[in-house]
Design an enzyme around this catalytic site. Structure first.
Site: not given
Length: 209
Positions: A17-18, A68, A72, A178
């Site tokens: 993620d991210d 995603h 955020h 991540h």
């Protein structure tokens, strides 16, 4: 219902993620060396702020790309219109770069409720959570790591413990990692090695279902 695990007990979907971030290219090299495909849940603003080439590289290498959000922000704190904006801006940018609008969405922090889920389903997205959190989101900087008593080694040991004690419902694993921070990306290859040595079939989320 949300996707939280792979149905088959020998399947393991590794997700990151991210990103895209400055360390994503190094992770892509490690995945290529291991001949493994993963799922990247990407942040729209990170694509725009220098991550486009990494996104395209990941897609061209056969990795799955998921949404995603754009910023955020926990989606349960947003209005219906804001949720649509966060998702559609990101999805449209991904489509412009890859030719494909993603099928899967991961809410920041796993934060979701019936209202936001209904919006996502209405635009054809499936929600993916996880059943194993590596905790590597704490590998942000040395101060945070000391505060939580975590380092790259403790993260890889988490993977070892999951392998030793797999889910008791007979399902496989969707793990959360991540790729945006240096230390979290640095921990990833050792974690992957544990999974592969244990004989799991590693694949993107969409392939393990």
């Amino acid at each position: 219902s949300d996707i939280t695990s792979c149905p088959k007990n020998n399947s393991w979907a590794i997700t990151y993620d991210d990103g895209p971030g400055p360390y994503t290219p190094h992770l892509l090299d490690a995945l290529q060396a291991a001949n493994v495909k993963a799922t990247f849940f990407v942040i729209g603003s990170n694509i725009l702020m220098g991550g486009a080439s990494s996104l395209i590289s990941a897609f061209n290498a056969g990795h799955q790309i998921g949404i995603h959000t754009w910023s955020h922000t926990p989606i349960t704190t947003l209005t219906n219109e804001e949720i649509l904006g966060e998702v559609m801006w990101t999805g449209t940018l991904i489509q412009q770069l890859t030719g494909v609008f993603p099928q899967y969405f991961r809410p920041p922090g796993g934060d979701i409720d019936a209202r936001s889920r209904a919006i996502l389903h209405a635009i054809g997205l499936e929600v993916v959570i996880w059943n194993k959190d590596s905790g590597d989101w704490m590998l942000v900087d040395s101060e945070t790591e000391q505060q939580h008593g975590i380092n790259a080694s403790t993260v890889s040991q988490e993977f070892a413990s999951w392998i030793k004690t797999p889910p008791d419902n007979g399902n496989g694993i969707i793990s959360l990692e991540h790729d945006f921070w240096k230390d979290s990306e640095a921990a990833a290859p050792a974690c992957l090695e544990f999974v592969l040595k244990a004989g799991y079939h590693v694949q993107p989320v969409g392939d393990c279902l």
